[in-house]
Design a protein around this motif. Sequence first.
Motif, PDB file in Angstrom:
ATOM      1  N   SER A 154      24.427  28.304  60.675  1.00  0.00           N
ATOM      2  CA  SER A 154      23.701  28.727  61.880  1.00  0.00           C
ATOM      3  C   SER A 154      22.189  28.718  61.684  1.00  0.00           C
ATOM      4  O   SER A 154      21.429  28.834  62.643  1.00  0.00           O
ATOM      5  N   HIS A 157      19.129  23.178  61.668  1.00  0.00           N
ATOM      6  CA  HIS A 157      18.763  22.449  62.879  1.00  0.00           C
ATOM      7  C   HIS A 157      18.839  20.957  62.572  1.00  0.00           C
ATOM      8  O   HIS A 157      18.478  20.530  61.471  1.00  0.00           O
ATOM      9  N   HIS A 159      18.179  16.848  64.003  1.00  0.00           N
ATOM     10  CA  HIS A 159      17.654  15.847  64.942  1.00  0.00           C
ATOM     11  C   HIS A 159      18.356  14.522  64.637  1.00  0.00           C
ATOM     12  O   HIS A 159      18.224  13.998  63.533  1.00  0.00           O
ATOM     13  N   GLN A 204      27.255  10.685  69.179  1.00  0.00           N
ATOM     14  CA  GLN A 204      28.025  11.851  69.624  1.00  0.00           C
ATOM     15  C   GLN A 204      29.095  12.235  68.601  1.00  0.00           C
ATOM     16  O   GLN A 204      29.405  13.420  68.430  1.00  0.00           O
ATOM     17  N   LYS A 207      27.259  14.134  66.033  1.00  0.00           N
ATOM     18  CA  LYS A 207      26.957  15.479  66.574  1.00  0.00           C
ATOM     19  C   LYS A 207      28.185  16.376  66.464  1.00  0.00           C
ATOM     20  O   LYS A 207      28.084  17.541  66.065  1.00  0.00           O
ATOM     21  N   GLU A 211      28.754  19.938  64.479  1.00  0.00           N
ATOM     22  CA  GLU A 211      29.318  21.142  65.097  1.00  0.00           C
ATOM     23  C   GLU A 211      30.527  21.639  64.311  1.00  0.00           C
ATOM     24  O   GLU A 211      30.713  22.852  64.119  1.00  0.00           O
ATOM     25  N   PRO A 216      25.259  25.225  65.303  1.00  0.00           N
ATOM     26  CA  PRO A 216      25.318  25.463  66.751  1.00  0.00           C
ATOM     27  C   PRO A 216      24.876  24.231  67.553  1.00  0.00           C
ATOM     28  O   PRO A 216      23.875  23.585  67.218  1.00  0.00           O
ATOM     29  N   ALA A 217      25.636  23.918  68.606  1.00  0.00           N
ATOM     30  CA  ALA A 217      25.364  22.723  69.415  1.00  0.00           C
ATOM     31  C   ALA A 217      23.941  22.716  69.968  1.00  0.00           C
ATOM     32  O   ALA A 217      23.301  21.662  70.065  1.00  0.00           O
ATOM     33  N   GLU A 218      23.434  23.912  70.307  1.00  0.00           N
ATOM     34  CA  GLU A 218      22.086  23.975  70.894  1.00  0.00           C
ATOM     35  C   GLU A 218      20.992  23.729  69.857  1.00  0.00           C
ATOM     36  O   GLU A 218      19.822  23.610  70.216  1.00  0.00           O
ATOM     37  N   GLN A 219      21.372  23.644  68.584  1.00  0.00           N
ATOM     38  CA  GLN A 219      20.407  23.345  67.518  1.00  0.00           C
ATOM     39  C   GLN A 219      20.498  21.895  67.051  1.00  0.00           C
ATOM     40  O   GLN A 219      19.990  21.529  66.000  1.00  0.00           O
ATOM     41  N   THR A 221      19.711  18.009  68.458  1.00  0.00           N
ATOM     42  CA  THR A 221      19.134  17.153  69.496  1.00  0.00           C
ATOM     43  C   THR A 221      19.441  15.695  69.194  1.00  0.00           C
ATOM     44  O   THR A 221      19.607  15.310  68.028  1.00  0.00           O
TER      45      THR A 221
END
Length: 254
Positions: A154, A157, A159, A204, A207, A211, A216-219, A221
């Motif tokens: 968590s 992050h 990119h 994807q 990504k 996950e 976390p998906a929101e971290q 991009t």
Amino acid sequence: MKTKIYLNNEKFLAGMTVKDETELENNNMALHTCETPDNVLGNRRKLAVSLQCGLDNFVCANQTHSSNFHRVTLDDKGRGADRMDTAIADTDTLYTYEPNLLLCSFTADCVPVIFYNQVNGLIGVIHSGWQGTVKEISVKVFEHLKQVEQCNPSDLHVHIGAALSQEKFEVDEDVFLKFKDLGYANDYIYYNDQTHKYHINNQQTVKKQCELAGIPAEQITIDQTCTYVDPAGFSYRQDKQCGRHLSFIIKKDN
């Protein structure tokens, strides 16, 4: 020099170089596929200046579409920066805690994954072509970071840089089955009845792997730029002699 910057804060600087007709060899950053090494070194030096570091701060690997990773130490500083034979061998992921080392990953359609840990300062780059994705390189790297480096997912992050789009990434059944066997990539695959080809969204899928590792998906991009379609993209599918993007991250020495 044109460069996409994905992250620039008090701790980290990360981004990806782009194809640029005004630069030598269109701003190719790879020594393993170039007309003249001096041209690539010239491009790398210009990048170093723009990032306010030296070429000897670069750390490069000899990428082999493996699931191998390497923890970079200060002894690795400059490896692969100006010649191929000093690059870290047979490795597709680099990570480090050390400041002032520019970790490098080279792509032309493959998925570059740049990651950092906001809490403990760990940074890294992953080269995930389709072969790396079906070998689950990202899953293995993040599991290693959890188990060995005690990273909390968590705190990570990610990119995901520019890569070949699903529309342009068409494959035959053999590759499709490898993705299908992952058990979680079906949502990122469609079949074209006219061409009898499968189309896979590698970004994807990567990504999803991040996950599954607990990030976390929101971290996470994703740069939606298609390296085949966009004029600023190097695409191996389009041109087998093409140059390479350099995706990078450096931890600032505060």
